[in-house]
Motif scaffolding. Sequence first.
Motif, PDB file in Angstrom:
ATOM      1  N   VAL A 197      54.767  37.192  55.415  1.00  0.00           N
ATOM      2  CA  VAL A 197      54.555  37.098  53.970  1.00  0.00           C
ATOM      3  C   VAL A 197      53.069  37.077  53.628  1.00  0.00           C
ATOM      4  O   VAL A 197      52.610  37.751  52.690  1.00  0.00           O
ATOM      5  CB  VAL A 197      55.254  35.835  53.418  1.00  0.00           C
ATOM      6  N   ASP A 198      52.279  36.336  54.380  1.00  0.00           N
ATOM      7  CA  ASP A 198      50.868  36.172  54.052  1.00  0.00           C
ATOM      8  C   ASP A 198      50.049  37.437  54.260  1.00  0.00           C
ATOM      9  O   ASP A 198      48.903  37.515  53.811  1.00  0.00           O
ATOM     10  CB  ASP A 198      50.256  35.036  54.885  1.00  0.00           C
ATOM     11  N   GLN A 199      50.601  38.446  54.912  1.00  0.00           N
ATOM     12  CA  GLN A 199      49.864  39.683  55.153  1.00  0.00           C
ATOM     13  C   GLN A 199      49.946  40.644  53.969  1.00  0.00           C
ATOM     14  O   GLN A 199      49.188  41.615  53.903  1.00  0.00           O
ATOM     15  CB  GLN A 199      50.406  40.376  56.406  1.00  0.00           C
ATOM     16  N   HIS A 200      50.857  40.394  53.049  1.00  0.00           N
ATOM     17  CA  HIS A 200      51.055  41.302  51.918  1.00  0.00           C
ATOM     18  C   HIS A 200      49.895  41.185  50.929  1.00  0.00           C
ATOM     19  O   HIS A 200      49.287  40.120  50.785  1.00  0.00           O
ATOM     20  CB  HIS A 200      52.370  40.969  51.215  1.00  0.00           C
ATOM     21  N   GLU A 201      49.593  42.274  50.228  1.00  0.00           N
ATOM     22  CA  GLU A 201      48.582  42.277  49.180  1.00  0.00           C
ATOM     23  C   GLU A 201      49.187  42.829  47.892  1.00  0.00           C
ATOM     24  O   GLU A 201      49.944  43.787  47.920  1.00  0.00           O
ATOM     25  CB  GLU A 201      47.374  43.136  49.585  1.00  0.00           C
ATOM     26  N   MET A 202      48.811  42.212  46.777  1.00  0.00           N
ATOM     27  CA  MET A 202      49.310  42.651  45.484  1.00  0.00           C
ATOM     28  C   MET A 202      48.493  43.833  44.974  1.00  0.00           C
ATOM     29  O   MET A 202      47.310  43.970  45.279  1.00  0.00           O
ATOM     30  CB  MET A 202      49.218  41.501  44.467  1.00  0.00           C
ATOM     31  N   TRP A 203      49.141  44.666  44.180  1.00  0.00           N
ATOM     32  CA  TRP A 203      48.446  45.732  43.474  1.00  0.00           C
ATOM     33  C   TRP A 203      47.694  45.116  42.295  1.00  0.00           C
ATOM     34  O   TRP A 203      48.198  44.215  41.629  1.00  0.00           O
ATOM     35  CB  TRP A 203      49.458  46.746  42.961  1.00  0.00           C
ATOM     36  N   ALA A 204      46.469  45.578  42.033  1.00  0.00           N
ATOM     37  CA  ALA A 204      45.697  45.046  40.903  1.00  0.00           C
ATOM     38  C   ALA A 204      46.358  45.451  39.582  1.00  0.00           C
ATOM     39  O   ALA A 204      46.699  46.616  39.380  1.00  0.00           O
ATOM     40  CB  ALA A 204      44.267  45.557  40.963  1.00  0.00           C
ATOM     41  N   GLU A 205      46.529  44.480  38.694  1.00  0.00           N
ATOM     42  CA  GLU A 205      47.186  44.723  37.410  1.00  0.00           C
ATOM     43  C   GLU A 205      46.303  44.227  36.272  1.00  0.00           C
ATOM     44  O   GLU A 205      45.688  43.157  36.363  1.00  0.00           O
ATOM     45  CB  GLU A 205      48.545  44.028  37.368  1.00  0.00           C
ATOM     46  N   SER A 206      46.261  44.986  35.185  1.00  0.00           N
ATOM     47  CA  SER A 206      45.461  44.609  34.020  1.00  0.00           C
ATOM     48  C   SER A 206      46.179  43.520  33.226  1.00  0.00           C
ATOM     49  O   SER A 206      47.391  43.589  33.020  1.00  0.00           O
ATOM     50  CB  SER A 206      45.229  45.828  33.116  1.00  0.00           C
ATOM     51  N   TYR A 207      45.411  42.530  32.784  1.00  0.00           N
ATOM     52  CA  TYR A 207      46.010  41.458  31.985  1.00  0.00           C
ATOM     53  C   TYR A 207      45.047  41.009  30.894  1.00  0.00           C
ATOM     54  O   TYR A 207      43.838  41.241  30.952  1.00  0.00           O
ATOM     55  CB  TYR A 207      46.397  40.268  32.874  1.00  0.00           C
ATOM     56  N   ARG A 208      45.608  40.337  29.911  1.00  0.00           N
ATOM     57  CA  ARG A 208      44.821  39.766  28.814  1.00  0.00           C
ATOM     58  C   ARG A 208      45.498  38.493  28.335  1.00  0.00           C
ATOM     59  O   ARG A 208      46.709  38.488  28.064  1.00  0.00           O
ATOM     60  CB  ARG A 208      44.681  40.759  27.666  1.00  0.00           C
ATOM     61  N   VAL A 209      44.730  37.431  28.239  1.00  0.00           N
ATOM     62  CA  VAL A 209      45.191  36.177  27.637  1.00  0.00           C
ATOM     63  C   VAL A 209      44.416  36.001  26.339  1.00  0.00           C
ATOM     64  O   VAL A 209      43.204  35.742  26.363  1.00  0.00           O
ATOM     65  CB  VAL A 209      44.952  34.973  28.567  1.00  0.00           C
ATOM     66  N   PRO A 210      45.058  36.175  25.183  1.00  0.00           N
ATOM     67  CA  PRO A 210      44.327  36.114  23.914  1.00  0.00           C
ATOM     68  C   PRO A 210      43.934  34.691  23.532  1.00  0.00           C
ATOM     69  O   PRO A 210      44.484  33.706  24.037  1.00  0.00           O
ATOM     70  CB  PRO A 210      45.314  36.709  22.909  1.00  0.00           C
ATOM     71  N   GLU A 211      43.017  34.608  22.610  1.00  0.00           N
ATOM     72  CA  GLU A 211      42.485  33.314  22.184  1.00  0.00           C
ATOM     73  C   GLU A 211      43.568  32.421  21.598  1.00  0.00           C
ATOM     74  O   GLU A 211      43.587  31.207  21.840  1.00  0.00           O
ATOM     75  CB  GLU A 211      41.377  33.553  21.153  1.00  0.00           C
ATOM     76  N   GLU A 212      44.482  33.006  20.826  1.00  0.00           N
ATOM     77  CA  GLU A 212      45.518  32.181  20.188  1.00  0.00           C
ATOM     78  C   GLU A 212      46.461  31.553  21.208  1.00  0.00           C
ATOM     79  O   GLU A 212      46.958  30.429  21.018  1.00  0.00           O
ATOM     80  CB  GLU A 212      46.293  32.993  19.152  1.00  0.00           C
ATOM     81  N   THR A 213      46.726  32.259  22.315  1.00  0.00           N
ATOM     82  CA  THR A 213      47.575  31.694  23.368  1.00  0.00           C
ATOM     83  C   THR A 213      46.856  30.569  24.094  1.00  0.00           C
ATOM     84  O   THR A 213      47.442  29.519  24.384  1.00  0.00           O
ATOM     85  CB  THR A 213      47.997  32.803  24.352  1.00  0.00           C
ATOM     86  N   ALA A 214      45.575  30.784  24.395  1.00  0.00           N
ATOM     87  CA  ALA A 214      44.787  29.727  25.028  1.00  0.00           C
ATOM     88  C   ALA A 214      44.746  28.477  24.146  1.00  0.00           C
ATOM     89  O   ALA A 214      44.879  27.348  24.639  1.00  0.00           O
ATOM     90  CB  ALA A 214      43.369  30.223  25.316  1.00  0.00           C
TER      91      ALA A 214
END
Length: 319
Positions: A197-214
Amino acid sequence: LGRRDLSRMLVVDRSTKTIGDSRVAELAHWLKPDDVLVLNNSKRIPGVLRGRTEVGGLVELRFVDLGPDDTGLCRVFPMHDVSDGSTIALRGGGEVEVAEMGITKYGLSRVRARAGSLRAMLCQQGTPILGFFYEGLWCTDHLNPYYASEEGSVESPLAGLHFTEQLVTALENAGVTVCFITLHSVGSWLPFLEDEVDQHEMWAESYRVPEETAAAISSARTRGGRVVAVGSTSLRALESAATRSRTVEPSEGRTRLYITPGYQFRVVDSYFTNFHQYQTSLIVLDAAFAGKTLVRRAYSAASKRRYSFYEFGDAVLYL
């Protein structure tokens, strides 16, 4: 598809180690006033193109990611009459060129449209990435939650499909704050190729956490409310933006966060999701959140109680 919030929901209490039965429509019963529920508003586009090679062979292009330069990474299948520089004539018109093959350990190919936009070709003639037994039954719109607004995923964040406007209204009437992040899901259909399990790598994914959620999460912390993530994408976006004070910073970027057993969760207190396939990063995340023993018990109980799994299946709530 009927009332999506009438799906069954297995409720797993991590503190008491108990497992119970409920329905998604009763989610407000399990949450508390001042809790914050976080949904991913990413909108899916089709992820599969089909066409013929220069010698007439049928091929499928299943996309993992779309680049900012309007190229895309995909799995070409079958590959025996495709090489660097090959042209594929698409079933719905237009052509794509195979610019490079053998990328990453998955043997992916980089392709580009010979004319026009690759993204437009996907939107106009592509089909959605689905389990084989759903092929041809559903269009892309069926696979987007009603609140999806930010186009970018090629494989949907599926947990949000359970939510209806009526359910969200019921949650808000119960004092739960509902807010959004964006994480574009790409590459989640790629299987584990590693033995550990520890050898796996995730694909890079774009994300955004907006100000109102924070701000909503920070306010909930001061009132003693919990943060409830809907789906692995919401959970990973929140944990990628976490602060030491168990809140999140408004932020955007790309994340490769891969959550395995032993991970210390900094933001998310409860987790609503679907039942996941084995040998995926999703089931590994489940085990990290609830513990391997309890997850095994939960999946065994769900199987015995005839819960439905995968795309249009039932849900599980980890408290």
